[in-house]
Design an enzyme around this catalytic site. Structure first.
Site, PDB file in Angstrom:
ATOM      1  N   VAL A  73     -11.843  -8.546  61.817  1.00 51.25           N
ATOM      2  CA  VAL A  73     -10.515  -8.801  61.250  1.00 51.25           C
ATOM      3  C   VAL A  73     -10.255  -8.000  59.980  1.00 51.25           C
ATOM      4  CG1 VAL A  73     -10.383 -11.127  62.223  1.00 51.25           C
ATOM      5  CG2 VAL A  73     -11.267 -10.812  59.888  1.00 51.25           C
ATOM      6  N   LYS A  74     -11.262  -7.253  59.499  1.00 49.89           N
ATOM      7  CA  LYS A  74     -11.099  -6.503  58.257  1.00 49.89           C
ATOM      8  C   LYS A  74     -10.385  -5.169  58.519  1.00 49.89           C
ATOM      9  CE  LYS A  74     -13.271  -9.516  55.638  1.00 49.89           C
ATOM     10  NZ  LYS A  74     -14.014 -10.387  56.541  1.00 49.89           N
ATOM     11  N   HIS A  75     -10.257  -4.350  57.488  1.00 55.00           N
ATOM     12  CA  HIS A  75      -9.462  -3.119  57.583  1.00 55.00           C
ATOM     13  C   HIS A  75     -10.020  -2.137  58.596  1.00 55.00           C
ATOM     14  CE1 HIS A  75      -8.175  -4.861  53.760  1.00 55.00           C
ATOM     15  NE2 HIS A  75      -7.047  -4.239  53.976  1.00 55.00           N
TER      16      HIS A  75
END
Length: 392
Positions: free
Chosen positions: A188-190
């Site tokens: 879910v991170k960049h």
């Protein structure tokens, strides 16, 4: 809810974006000689260090392992105290416990939701060894003020930037400012490596300790060996861990990093759409943006003015889920988790964090969304707020 959902399909709050370039990069590794730590790991570390403007980067199996490594490198041991924020994921404090240290929670600023430097000052005691600020949602903490406090009291700053790859603070990239900075590559991170983490630093001593810590405490460096039986020889010089990243993951990370500017641009665009839609709705408080920092928008968190609503946050949450909008809550304050309550923390210790926990709601935000998805979220939120508004 009896009415028809706004969406026919579920929209999660976060999701990775994997394309053919990413898949081909991983396949290339699978066809090669190295699957575990190899040349792609070192290329990925160099790419991250270059991107954030740091001298060194050390990869780890995940962000939690990276924080553990940073606490070790900082020399945190039994009896040491480390100050951090309660409004974050448990790993930000667990890493202190892994080293035998004691977490000390400083309350947050009610506008930024980041740790309040004034509260940090109140928490400093003779055994304080470090500060772990968190760049909540991608919005940088007050790093200059925190750095000044750290310098004054001879403390190490370990910045938890799991949310903030690509963010800037007073013109500098996050990852180049603090003594050590942690990034996470959870889906879910960049950018993602599946699971993975990284510590960036400008300190060579920390860099060398991190490298050895993630590999069982083992070194083959001839300059560090106590003995040398030959080219095969290695020594385990302290108790480390097997926290290494793989070349498979690193190849994915390298490919993902090439798209980070595009990813952040889309996140920023969608966040702006949300703010424009909600800023004049009295029941909603939109995110505050500190002029010193430029957020990389990992999360979009709204605060509900519950005095203007006829229900609680839980009912708002359920209603949005009924519309297939995958809202979430970030986070249950760490000191209220059952394990931490057993350590002596209790309700009432950190009133701002506790108040905000009851009112905040995370809306979907990820680059794979399109404008129609954003408009669906806006419509669902507006309809839900109207349904429960007191009309005050």
């Amino acid at each position: 809810m009896n009415q028809k959902p706004i969406r026919d399909t579920y929209l999660p709050y976060g999701r990775q974006w994997i394309d053919n370039d990413d898949i081909e990069a991983v396949v290339e590794v699978l066809k090669g000689d190295f699957l575990t730590t190899g040349p792609f790991v070192y290329k990925f570390e160099e790419a991250i260090a270059d991107y954030v403007g740091a001298k060194y980067a050390v990869s780890f199996a995940n962000g939690t392992a990276a924080l553990h490594g940073a606490c070790f490198a900082a020399g945190i041991t039994a009896g040491d105290e480390v100050i951090t924020t309660p409004l974050t994921f448990a790993a930000s404090a667990n890493c202190i416990l892994y080293q035998g240290g004691t977490p000390v929670f400083a309350d947050i600023n009610e506008k930024t939701y980041n740790i309040d430097p004034k509260e940090i000052e109140k928490c400093i005691r003779p055994r304080t060894k470090a500060i772990i600020p968190v760049d909540f949602t991608g919005q940088p903490a007050c790093l200059d003020e925190i750095g000044e406090i750290a310098k004054k009291h001879n403390l190490v700053v370990i910045e938890d930037a799991a949310h903030a790859l690509g963010a800037t603070y007073r013109g500098k990239k996050i990852g180049s400012i603090s003594d050590m900075t942690m990034f996470s590559f959870h889906p879910v991170k960049h950018i993602t490596t599946g699971e993975g983490g990284m510590i960036t630093t400008n300190n060579k001593d920390y860099y060398e300790k991190l490298l050895q810590f993630r590999t069982h405490g083992i070194t083959r460096d001839p300059g560090k060996l106590l003995n040398n039986h030959g080219p095969w020889y290695y020594e385990m010089q302290f108790l480390g861990f097997n926290y290494r990243l793989t070349d498979i993951q690193a190849a994915l990370g390298i490919s993902q990093l090439q798209k980070i500017d595009q990813f952040i641009e889309r996140r920023t665009k969608y966040a702006a759409m949300y703010t424009e839609a909600f800023i004049n709705i009295p029941e909603i408080i939109t995110p505050f943006q500190d002029s010193d920092g430029v957020s990389s928008w990992h999360l979009y968190v709204i605060q509900l003015d519950l005095t203007r609503l006829s229900t609680d946050r839980a009912e708002i949450y359920r209603t949005l889920l009924d519309h297939n909008i995958g809202v979430n809550v970030h986070y249950l304050p760490i000191h209220l988790l059952p394990y931490y309550k057993e350590l002596g923390f209790k309700h009432g210790d950190l009133p701002i964090s506790e108040f905000l926990y009851e009112a905040i709601l995370t809306l979907p935000l990820f680059p794979l969304m399109n404008e129609t998805d954003v408009e669906d979220v806006i419509r669902a939120v507006k309809e839900t707020i109207t349904l429960y508004s007191k009309g005050v």
